[in-house]
Write an enzyme that holds these catalytic residues in place. Structure first.
Site, mmCIF file in Angstrom:
data_model
loop_
_atom_site.group_PDB
_atom_site.id
_atom_site.type_symbol
_atom_site.label_atom_id
_atom_site.label_comp_id
_atom_site.label_asym_id
_atom_site.label_seq_id
_atom_site.Cartn_x
_atom_site.Cartn_y
_atom_site.Cartn_z
ATOM 1 N N GLU A 1 5.373 -3.269 1.466
ATOM 2 C CA GLU A 1 5.852 -2.766 -0.003
ATOM 3 C C GLU A 1 4.894 -1.420 0.023
ATOM 4 O O GLU A 1 3.763 -1.543 0.148
ATOM 5 C CB GLU A 1 5.264 -3.795 -0.978
ATOM 6 C CG GLU A 1 5.603 -3.383 -2.443
ATOM 7 C CD GLU A 1 5.232 -4.092 -3.519
ATOM 8 O OE1 GLU A 1 4.462 -3.619 -4.380
ATOM 9 O OE2 GLU A 1 4.945 -5.085 -3.400
ATOM 10 N N GLY B 1 0.576 4.835 4.990
ATOM 11 C CA GLY B 1 -0.116 3.848 5.672
ATOM 12 C C GLY B 1 0.762 2.790 6.316
ATOM 13 O O GLY B 1 0.730 2.264 7.330
ATOM 14 N N GLY B 2 1.851 2.342 5.491
ATOM 15 C CA GLY B 2 2.670 1.271 5.692
ATOM 16 C C GLY B 2 3.723 1.708 6.734
ATOM 17 O O GLY B 2 4.049 0.770 7.565
ATOM 18 N N GLY C 1 1.068 -1.286 -0.194
ATOM 19 C CA GLY C 1 -0.082 -0.081 0.078
ATOM 20 C C GLY C 1 0.942 1.262 -0.058
ATOM 21 O O GLY C 1 1.971 1.280 -0.553
ATOM 22 N N SER C 2 0.340 2.296 0.707
ATOM 23 C CA SER C 2 0.850 3.531 0.575
ATOM 24 C C SER C 2 2.008 3.799 1.544
ATOM 25 O O SER C 2 2.267 2.845 2.456
ATOM 26 C CB SER C 2 -0.257 4.842 0.916
ATOM 27 O OG SER C 2 -0.668 4.790 2.340
ATOM 28 N N VAL C 3 2.917 4.730 1.320
ATOM 29 C CA VAL C 3 4.440 4.779 2.251
ATOM 30 C C VAL C 3 3.431 5.293 3.623
ATOM 31 O O VAL C 3 3.863 4.766 4.698
ATOM 32 C CB VAL C 3 5.260 6.163 1.651
ATOM 33 C CG1 VAL C 3 6.033 6.380 2.732
ATOM 34 C CG2 VAL C 3 5.707 5.388 0.397
ATOM 35 N N CYS D 1 2.528 -0.912 -9.241
ATOM 36 C CA CYS D 1 3.420 -0.638 -8.304
ATOM 37 C C CYS D 1 4.908 -0.469 -9.120
ATOM 38 O O CYS D 1 5.540 0.076 -8.544
ATOM 39 C CB CYS D 1 3.633 -1.478 -7.052
ATOM 40 S SG CYS D 1 3.637 -3.317 -7.318
#
Length: 527
Positions: free
Chosen positions: A244, A224-225, A220-222, A281
């Site tokens: 990722e 959120g991750g 997912g997103s930077v 991605c």
């Protein structure tokens, strides 16, 4: 009362059907504990193989309903989702082969040597499952990186029960996929709770903090991750978080390559950056093209192809808003041009496009750093560079040195740069790109990830939070930990470490390799 979870049509923004309720803390606890209780049953290798093969069968049987639901929730299209389902079932079959092969267990036996100085004890090592794995489903791959995706398949193959946090963009698809996998567990004689499913933002936070969860996989997103990664590290007992997050996937085109095949490279770039409405991605997000006639021809070819690309629908309204505002902010920077302007389209769509900028504007800190951040959707940034100025701000080297990690890095070379008189150029570029990415491509495009034993889908941060791959045979290694037994009587050894090798596993005994199979033998699927 639990908040409702709705399936939403991204083409219209309307609610389709109420799917489930958001999981409360008690529901998350119950899901994790139910999964945890299946560990002993999942330790049976034959049943685990049967589960993985049954999963492929059940997903295939449910294919029409799964694809219809996924298309209704993501607008990715039936042809794309049909291919994704084939990749998804292929992963399960491949990991069944990997379990049978046994190489992932890393069996090593060193017999005792009393004559050594000092005397060496008997040591035997193999890998065991971590325990319950939390999987966070991805938005852009509702099958291959979600409930039935590679994280789930590899964790089950390792012997780890799975709790999946469904992505809000495709809750109906998630429910249908989970039902198919739970039926597969029953087919294999295993408890259905080897896989459980929860919904809701709060459920994701509760899940990563649950004391029985031993590892997590995320795509997912930077933002959120990184929040989940930090939470995993801050637990009283920290756990590995295999995330990722974001990837720019730089591409460098040499002047010789542009002179020889400008049209081909331009068309290939257009196809890659617009594939899946730019929601891969591995989309090439930063492309270095030389100045001069050859580079101009390449940009013209790119413009012609992108201008003909149809508008598309992004996965949800929030992603569309982020794309529209993101490309507008980038296009407003000094010196940035838009030969084909990306932005909003009619009826909730987005229009593909690309931006151009001189390399010198990216060689030092400043407002143009925004162009070095991933923009999710059908847009790429073309950086015009001076092919003879690699050591200067006008060459690609100065900009490459400022990039974070990516999943991929690509170079387009002329034949003379791949084995002829200018091979040194090709070698230098590969040397510059290798530190940036987990997969380096020559004369290709990064979209499309083959599921093979040699694949590596990962990269330096922020591409991923670990050194492991989420695709291919070695993805299973994330969910295993090594244990060594010293001077252990034969009757107490696990079967994997006995001298008679009852499971027929490949291993290394006193430094000599014995046995071994191919592993991950199913045909590679692309995503």
């Amino acid at each position: 009362m639990a908040e409702p979870v709705w399936s939403v049509d991204p083409r219209t923004g309307t609610r389709r059907v109420r799917v489930a309720g958001e999981a409360t803390a008690a529901a998350v606890d119950a899901a994790v504990r139910a999964a945890h209780a299946t560990r002993a049953a999942l330790a049976d290798r034959d049943r685990r193989v049967a589960l993985l093969r049954a999963a492929a069968d059940r997903l295939t049987q449910a294919g029409p309903e799964l694809i219809a639901a996924a298309d209704a929730e993501t607008a990715l299209g039936v042809p794309r989702l049909t291919g994704e389902l084939a990749r998804t079932t292929g992963q399960f079959l491949a990991f069944a082969d990997e379990v049978l092969d046994g190489g992932a267990l890393g069996v090593v036996i060193d017999h005792a040597d009393p004559s050594a100085t000092p005397p060496r004890p008997d040591l035997r090592r193999h890998k065991v499952p971590l325990g319950v794995v939390a999987v966070y489903a991805a938005s852009n791959f509702p099958l291959a990186f979600s409930v039935p995706g590679g994280d789930t398949a590899s964790a089950l193959a390792a012997g780890c029960p799975v709790v999946v946090k469904a992505h809000p963009d495709h809750p109906e698809t998630s429910e249908r996929a989970a039902a198919a996998l739970r039926l597969a567990a029953a087919d294999a004689g295993l408890p259905e709770d080897v896989l459980t499913l929860v919904h809701g933002f709060r459920a994701g936070i509760d899940l990563i903090g649950h004391p029985l969860v031993t590892a997590a996989g995320f795509t997912g997103s930077v933002r959120g991750g990184r929040a989940l990664f930090d939470t995993a590290a801050a637990r009283p007992v920290p756990i590995p978080f295999y995330g990722e997050l974001g990837s720019l996937n730089p591409v460098v085109v040499t002047e010789r390559a542009a002179r020889e095949r400008a049209g081909e490279i331009g068309a290939g770039l257009a196809a890659s950056m617009t594939l899946g409405t730019g929601q891969f991605c591995t989309k090439p997000g930063l492309v270095f093209v030389p100045r001069g006639e050859a580079g101009d021809a390449l940009v013209a070819a790119l413009a012609g192809q992108v201008a003909e690309a149809a508008p598309g629908v992004l996965l949800d309204a929030g992603m569309r808003e982020a794309f529209v505002s993101g490309v507008a902010a980038r296009a407003a920077l000094d010196g940035v041009e838009a030969p084909v302007a990306p932005g909003p389209g009619a009826d909730g769509t987005v229009v593909p496009g690309f931006l151009t900028v001189d390399a010198a504007r990216l060689a030092a800190d400043g407002p143009h750093d925004l162009l070095l951040d991933e923009c999710f959707g059908p847009v790429t940034v073309v950086v015009r560079h001076d092919a003879d100025a690699d050591a200067d701000a006008d060459g690609p080297a100065a900009v490459l040195a400022r990039l974070g990690g990516s999943l991929t890095a690509t170079v387009h070379l002329a034949p003379s740069e791949t084995g002829g008189e200018h091979t040194a150029t090709g070698r230098a570029l590969l040397a510059a790109l290798t530190p940036l990415a987990g997969r380096v491509l020559v004369n290709g495009w990064p979209t499309g990830v083959a599921v093979t034993p040699a694949q590596h889908h990962g990269g330096p941060y922020p591409a991923t939070t670990s050194l492991f791959t989420s695709v291919g045979a070695t993805a299973i290694e994330r969910w295993l930990r090594p244990v060594a037994y010293q001077s252990t009587p034969p009757a107490l050894l696990p079967p994997e470490l006995r001298d008679d090798n009852p499971l027929g596993l490949p291993r290394r005994v006193n430094g000599v390799r014995q046995g071994g199979g191919a592993g991950l033998n199913a045909p590679g699927q692309r995503g």
